[in-house]
Design an enzyme around this catalytic site. Structure first.
Site, PDB file in Angstrom:
ATOM      1  N   GLU B 155      15.070  -7.703   8.903  1.00 10.21           N
ATOM      2  CA  GLU B 155      15.532  -6.399   9.371  1.00 10.21           C
ATOM      3  C   GLU B 155      16.299  -6.475  10.675  1.00 10.21           C
ATOM      4  O   GLU B 155      17.317  -5.811  10.844  1.00 10.21           O
ATOM      5  CB  GLU B 155      14.345  -5.441   9.558  1.00 10.21           C
ATOM      6  CG  GLU B 155      13.833  -4.821   8.287  1.00 10.21           C
ATOM      7  CD  GLU B 155      12.980  -5.789   7.488  1.00 10.21           C
ATOM      8  OE1 GLU B 155      12.725  -6.883   8.004  1.00 10.21           O
ATOM      9  OE2 GLU B 155      12.585  -5.443   6.366  1.00 10.21           O
ATOM     10  N   HIS B 224       2.490   1.002   6.347  1.00 17.97           N
ATOM     11  CA  HIS B 224       3.558   1.708   5.649  1.00 17.97           C
ATOM     12  C   HIS B 224       3.509   3.197   5.927  1.00 17.97           C
ATOM     13  O   HIS B 224       4.074   3.985   5.195  1.00 17.97           O
ATOM     14  CB  HIS B 224       3.443   1.479   4.136  1.00 17.97           C
ATOM     15  CG  HIS B 224       3.731   0.064   3.741  1.00 17.97           C
ATOM     16  ND1 HIS B 224       2.838  -0.947   3.939  1.00 17.97           N
ATOM     17  CD2 HIS B 224       4.823  -0.497   3.181  1.00 17.97           C
ATOM     18  CE1 HIS B 224       3.352  -2.078   3.499  1.00 17.97           C
ATOM     19  NE2 HIS B 224       4.563  -1.832   3.039  1.00 17.97           N
TER      20      HIS B 224
END
Lengths: 477, 420
Positions: B155, B224
Site C-alpha cells: 500500500e 478491518h
C-alpha cells in the site's frame, strides 16, 4: 505414453547433460547467474542420492533397493527430470537432490570501469565517444559542485545557513549520470544529487535562494536547505523521507508509459535506502508494470554511521535486481566515463524496451552524512583522507582530460577562482535578501486558501500587528 | 458546481436495527424530494428566523413528520409512521434511475474516466476482478489494464506510485481494499501527499483521490474495522469527505476526481448496497459542503457516513415523541462546513454529534472544539457527542453492536440535551 518415449528420453537426457555442463562451465567462468546452483558433479553422485527419494513419477513400485544401475531407476530418473510443471508461481523442472541456492556467490559481481585510478584508459576498454565540449563541461560542473559544496559546508559551520548536505566523492555519479540523460527525463532525487540539478541548469543563485530560504526561492522558503525542486528542470522537490521517492518514480514512469513519451524517470538513493520497504516494493512494481525507470543506487558504503556490512548481507545492491526480475549493472561510481556510458546504455534499454534498470554505482562518501554529523566518530580519518587524496573522482577525470590535452593547469586555476567567486557572491547576495512574505505561509496548502486557513492567517496577522517590534524585519507581510 | 442538495428520504423498512443492507427500496413509489436551496443560507446569517426557503413538492410522514406549529406553510402531517401511500401514477412521475451505492460510485468513476483520459485507478484487484466491492467492475474491459491498474500488495508503495504519477500529469484514484490497509500508506500520505504541493512552492500538484471502505462492518474483526478519518484529519494539505448515500457518493466521487487537491473519500463497508434513485443528468457536488438531511428546530444532530442512517432511524422515534431534530450530514470532514453547521446551531442552540470514530481524537472531538470556538454564545447546552468507545472492535456480534452508536442511544441523548 503414446509417442516415441525412447527417443524423447534420449533427447531430454542429452539436453539436460549439456545444460549441466554449460552450467558447470559458467560457474568456473564466474558468470554469476547460475553460480552457486550447485548441480551435482556427476551422474553417479546423483544416482547415489537417488536412494534418498521416496517415490518417482512413473514407477508403481516404490522399492528399488540399492541397485545403482537398475534400468528402471534410470527410467524414473529421466522421467522425473524431464517432468515439467507450470505452477502459477513458477514454471520449472524438478530435481530430487536437495540443493539450495547459495546465499552469496563465490565471486562477487565485477564492477564496470573504463579509467584506472590515474585517469588512464584500461587496456582493451571501449571508451564512449565524448566530444571535448562535453568532457570539459562535465569536469567544470564537477569542479563547481565541489566548490559549492565546500563553501556551503563552511557557511553552515559559520552559522549562516542551518544545514547542508555535501556530495563530496559522488560528483562523478551526479554529473555523469545527468549528462547521459535527456532534459525530458524526470528526476526523483534523495538529497545528495545537487550535481544533477547543477548540470541541468539550476543556477548558483537558485541554489543560494533555496539554502537561505529567501523570496527568490522557487520553493518559497518552505523546505530545509538542499531540498531543491524545479518543475522547469524536471527535478522533483526533495522530500526528506528516505526511499519514498522510489515508488514516486515508478508512478511517474507509468504515467510516461501511458503517454508514450520518449523519456524515463530516474530515482537516486543510497545503500541505506535499499533497506526501506519502499525500495523493494518499487522495484517489484516497476518490474511487474514494465515501466521505464532507472534506479541509481549511490552505494557509498555508509548510511550515517551504519556501514554497508550492517545494512545488507548480499553482494551489494546489484544482486537484488534479479530477485525482482530487473536487469542490473554494477559500475565504478568514481569513474566518470564508465558512469556516463552505463547510464546511457541503461536509459536506452529502459525506454526502448520499457523496462526498469538497476544501476549500483560504487563509491565512497568522503564528506560527512550532513552538517549534523561528524563521521570521525565512527570511521578513521585516515580512511577518509585516503579516499580523498587517492580516489577523488574529479581529479581522476581531470587527469584523463589532461591526457587528451583538453584541460590544463591554467584553465584549472581560472575555473576554481571563478567558481569560488561566483559561489561567494551569490551566497552573500542571497543572505541579505528578504524572506518570503507572510501571505505565502498559508498558500499552496490547497489549491485555494480555505476559510479555516484564512481565519488562522488573520489571527497571525493580528498577533503581528499587536507586537510589531517582535516581527522580524526581513519578512514582509 | 451545483450548490443545491437534493434530499432523499430513506424508505420504509427501517424496522431492522442498523442494517442498511436491508434498506431495499420496497416502497420506492413513495419517495419524494424536497429541495433546499443552500444559497438561501447566507440570508439566514445572524438571523434566528425560522423561515426556511424550502419548496416541498410533497411531504409525507416518511420524510419529515414536521411539527404542527411549523410556520413554513408546508402541508402538516401528523403521522410519523411510515405508510405506503397510494400513488399509482408515481411511476411515470419518477425521474432518474435507481441504483446501489457501489454502482453510483462506479457510475461517477466511469463518467470521469470517460471525460478525462488521465484519470486512472490504482489498487489491489481493481482490474479484471472488478474490485473487492465491485466498484470497478467491468471497467478494465472498457478502459484497459493500464487505466485500471492491479498492483502487488504494497500500500505504501502504490500510494507513492500514485503520488508520483499525479506529479507528472495523471489523476490517479487509489483504492484501498479496506481503509485500514491505508495505514500502511500513512508515510506517503502524511509526508508526501499532503505536503509536496506546499514544499515545492506550488510547482507540483497532487490531484489524487484515495478512497476505500472503512468503518465497522459485520464482524470483520478489529483490523478491518478501522476509522481512519480520525488519523488523517491532522494532515495539512488533505481534504476528506465521507459519502453516505448513492446520490452523494456519485457526486462526491466526481468532485474529488476533479479537485486539484489530494482528497480522501471515505466509504462505509455496510453502505455499499444502499439503494436510491439518483438523477439521470450529470451532477457534481461541492466537496466542502454539508448536507441538510432534515430541517428542524429543537436540536442539531451532526453526523456522517453510516451514522446518518442510525440517526434517521432515531429521528422517527424522536418525532413520534414530539421532538423536531435537525439532521445535518456533515459530509466534508476536513475542512468542516462551519457555515451550514453554524446556521443550524444559531437556530437550535443545541448540538449532538453522532459518529463512529473512537472517542479520543475522533472527528467528533475536532468538531466539538470548532463549534465551541466559533458558536459558544449560541449554545444553550454542552455539545453532546456519541461515538464509539476507545476499544478495538470485537468480533462477537453483540459486542460489536455495543461499540457502535445505536438509535436508542441517540434518542436518549437528544432527550437529555433537550432538557436544557
Amino acid at each position: 505414453m503414446p509417442y516415441h518415449i525412447g527417443a524423447r528420453r534420449a533427447v531430454m537426457k542429452s539436453l539436460l547433460q549439456s545444460v549441466r555442463s554449460n552450467v558447470r562451465e559458467a560457474s568456473t567462468r564466474n558468470k554469476c547467474s547460475w553460480a552457486g546452483l550447485g548441480w551435482p558433479a556427476s551422474q553417479n553422485a546423483m544416482e547415489r542420492r537417488y536412494s534418498m527419494t521416496s517415490t518417482s513419477f512413473l514407477s508403481a513400485r516404490r522399492y528399488l533397493g540399492s541397485q545403482v544401475d537398475h534400468p528402471k531407476r534410470q527410467q524414473q530418473t529421466e522421467a522425473h527430470e524431464k517432468d515439467f510443471l507450470h505452477f502459477p508461481g513458477a514454471k520449472t523442472t524438478f530435481t530430487f537432490s536437495l540443493e539450495y541456492i547459495k546465499e552469496i556467490s563465490e565471486d562477487p559481481v565485477p564492477c564496470y570501469r573504463l579509467l584506472n585510478d590515474h585517469g588512464d584508459p584500461i587496456d582493451g576498454a571501449e571508451l564512449p565517444e565524448i566530444e571535448q565540449s562535453l568532457g570539459v563541461k562535465m569536469y567544470e560542473t564537477m569542479a563547481i559542485l565541489q566548490t559549492m559544496d565546500n563553501l556551503y559546508y563552511e557557511a553552515q559551520r559559520q552559522g549562516r545557513i542551518s544545514f547542508y548536505v555535501t556530495s563530496i566523492g559522488e560528483e562523478a555519479i551526479n554529473v555523469a549520470s545527468a549528462a547521459a540523460l535527456s532534459s525530458d527525463d524526470l528526476i526523483f532525487p534523495q538529497y545528495r544529487e545537487q550535481g544533477v540539478l547543477l548540470w541541468r541548469g539550476f543556477t548558483l543563485k537558485d541554489f543560494a535562494s533555496q539554502c537561505f530560504a529567501n523570496d527568490e526561492d522557487s520553493g518559497k522558503g518552505r523546505q530545509m536547505p538542499v531540498h531543491y525542486g524545479s518543475k522547469k528542470l524536471n527535478y522533483i522537490t526533495v522530500s526528506s523521507t528516505v526511499g519514498t521517492q522510489l515508488p514516486h518514480a515508478v508512478g511517474a514512469a507509468y504515467s510516461l508509459k501511458m503517454a508514450k513519451e520518449e523519456a524515463c524517470t530516474v530515482a537516486y538513493f543510497g545503500d541505506g535506502g535499499t533497506s526501506e520497504g519502499d525500495f523493494h516494493a518499487a522495484m517489484n512494481f516497476a518490474s511487474v508494470l514494465e515501466v521505464p525507470v532507472l534506479f541509481i543506487c549511490r552505494n557509498n558504503g555508509w548510511a550515517i554511521s551504519t556501514p554497508a556490512s550492517d545494512q545488507y548481507r548480499s553482494d551489494g545492491v546489484v544482486v537484488k535486481g534479479q530477485a525482482y526480475g530487473i536487469r542490473s549493472f554494477r559500475v565504478d561510481g568514481n569513474d566518470t566515463l564508465a558512469m556516463y556510458s552505463c547510464v546511457q546504455a541503461a536509459r536506452k534499454m529502459a525506454i526502448e524496451e520499457s523496462r526498469p534498470i538497476l544501476i549500483e554505482a560504487l563509491t565512497y562518501r568522503i564528506g560527512h552524512h550532513t552538517t549534523s554529523d561528524d563521521s570521525s566518530k565512527y570511521r578513521s580519518i585516515t580512511e577518509m583522507e585516503r579516499w580523498k587524496s587517492l580516489r577523488d573522482p574529479v581529479i581522476r577525470f581531470r587527469k584523463w582530460l589532461e591526457g587528451n590535452a583538453w584541460w590544463d593547469e591554467v584553465a584549472e586555476r581560472r575555473l576554481r577562482a571563478t567558481a569560488r567567486n561566483e559561489v561567494i557572491t551569490t551566497m552573500v547576495r542571497a543572505e541579505i535578501l528578504k524572506k518570503p512574505p507572510l501571505s505565502d505561509l498559508f498558500k499552496d496548502v490547497y489549491d485555494s486558501v480555505p476559510v479555516h486557513l484564512q481565519e488562522q492567517e488573520a489571527y497571525v496577522r493580528s498577533t503581528v500587528t499587536r507586537h510589531p517590534k517582535d516581527h522580524p524585519s526581513d519578512v514582509p507581510l | 458546481m451545483e450548490s443545491t442538495a437534493l434530499l432523499q428520504k430513506l424508505t420504509a423498512g427501517m424496522a431492522f436495527r442498523g442494517n442498511p443492507a436491508t434498506l431495499l427500496s420496497s416502497s420506492s413509489a413513495s419517495s419524494h424530494f424536497a429541495r433546499v436551496q443552500a444559497s438561501a443560507w447566507p440570508i439566514m446569517q445572524g438571523s434566528r428566523l425560522r423561515r426556511l426557503n424550502v419548496e416541498a413538492t410533497d411531504l409525507n410522514a416518511n420524510a419529515f413528520g414536521t411539527m404542527p406549529h411549523s410556520s413554513t406553510g408546508l402541508k402538516i402531517i401528523t403521522k410519523a409512521v411510515a405508510v405506503k401511500t397510494e400513488r399509482g401514477s408515481t411511476a411515470t412521475a419518477q425521474q432518474g434511475h435507481e441504483l446501489l451505492l457501489f454502482e453510483a460510485l462506479r457510475e461517477g468513476l466511469d463518467e470521469e474516466m470517460e471525460r478525462d483520459p488521465t484519470v486512472c485507478v490504482i489498487g489491489e484487484d481493481v482490474g479484471h476482478y472488478g474490485g473487492s466491492y465491485k466498484v470497478t467492475k467491468g471497467m478494465a474491459e472498457k478502459y484497459g489494464d493500464l487505466r485500471l491498474l492491479d498492483t502487488p500488495i504494497a500500500e505504501n508503495s502504490f500510494t507513492g506510485m500514485a503520488i508520483g504519477a499525479a506529479m507528472s500529469g495523471l489523476r490517479p484514484i487509489v483504492e484501498g481494499m479496506n481503509m485500514g490497509f491505508l495505514l500502511l500508506a500513512f508515510n506517503q500520505i502524511a509526508n508526501n501527499c499532503g505536503m509536496l504541493h506546499y514544499t515545492s512552492g506550488g510547482q507540483f500538484t497532487i490531484p489524487i483521490v484515495i478512497r476505500g471502505p472503512g468503518g465497522v462492518g459485520r464482524q470483520l474483526g478489529a483490523e478491518h474495522s478501522q476509522r481512519l478519518e480520525s488519523y488523517f484529519q491532522s494532515v495539512p494539505g488533505l481534504q476528506m469527505v465521507a459519502c453516505s448515500t448513492p446520490y452523494n457518493a456519485k457526486g462526491l466521487m466526481k468532485a474529488a476526481i476533479r479537485s486539484e487537491n489530494p482528497v480522501i473519500l471515505f466509504e462505509h463497508v455496510l453502505l455499499y448496497n444502499l439503494k436510491e434513485r439518483i438523477p439521470d443528468e450529470e451532477y457534481v457536488l461541492c466537496l466542502e459542503e454539508a448536507e441538510l438531511v432534515r430541517p428542524g428546530e429543537d436540536i442539531t444532530i451532526l453526523t456522517y457516513s453510516r451514522m446518518r442512517h442510525h440517526v434517521l432511524q432515531a429521528v422517527k422515534t424522536l418525532v413520534s415523541k414530539g421532538y423536531d431534530p435537525e439532521v445535518i450530514d456533515i459530509r466534508s470532514l476536513k475542512p468542516f462546513d462551519l457555515f451550514t453547521i453554524g446556521n443550524s446551531v444559531k437556530k437550535t442552540h443545541k448540538v449532538l454529534i453522532v459518529e463512529e470514530c473512537m472517542r479520543t481524537g475522533g472527528i467528533g472531538a475536532s468538531l466539538r472544539a470548532a463549534i465551541m470556538e466559533n458558536f459558544f454564545d449560541e449554545l444553550d447546552a454542552p455539545i453532546g457527542c456519541l461515538s464509539s468507545q476507545d476499544v478495538p472492535t470485537p468480533y462477537a456480534g453483540p459486542l460489536e453492536d455495543l461499540t457502535v452508536v445505536q438509535p436508542p442511544q441517540i434518542v436518549f441523548a437528544v432527550e437529555q440535551l433537550c432538557k436544557h
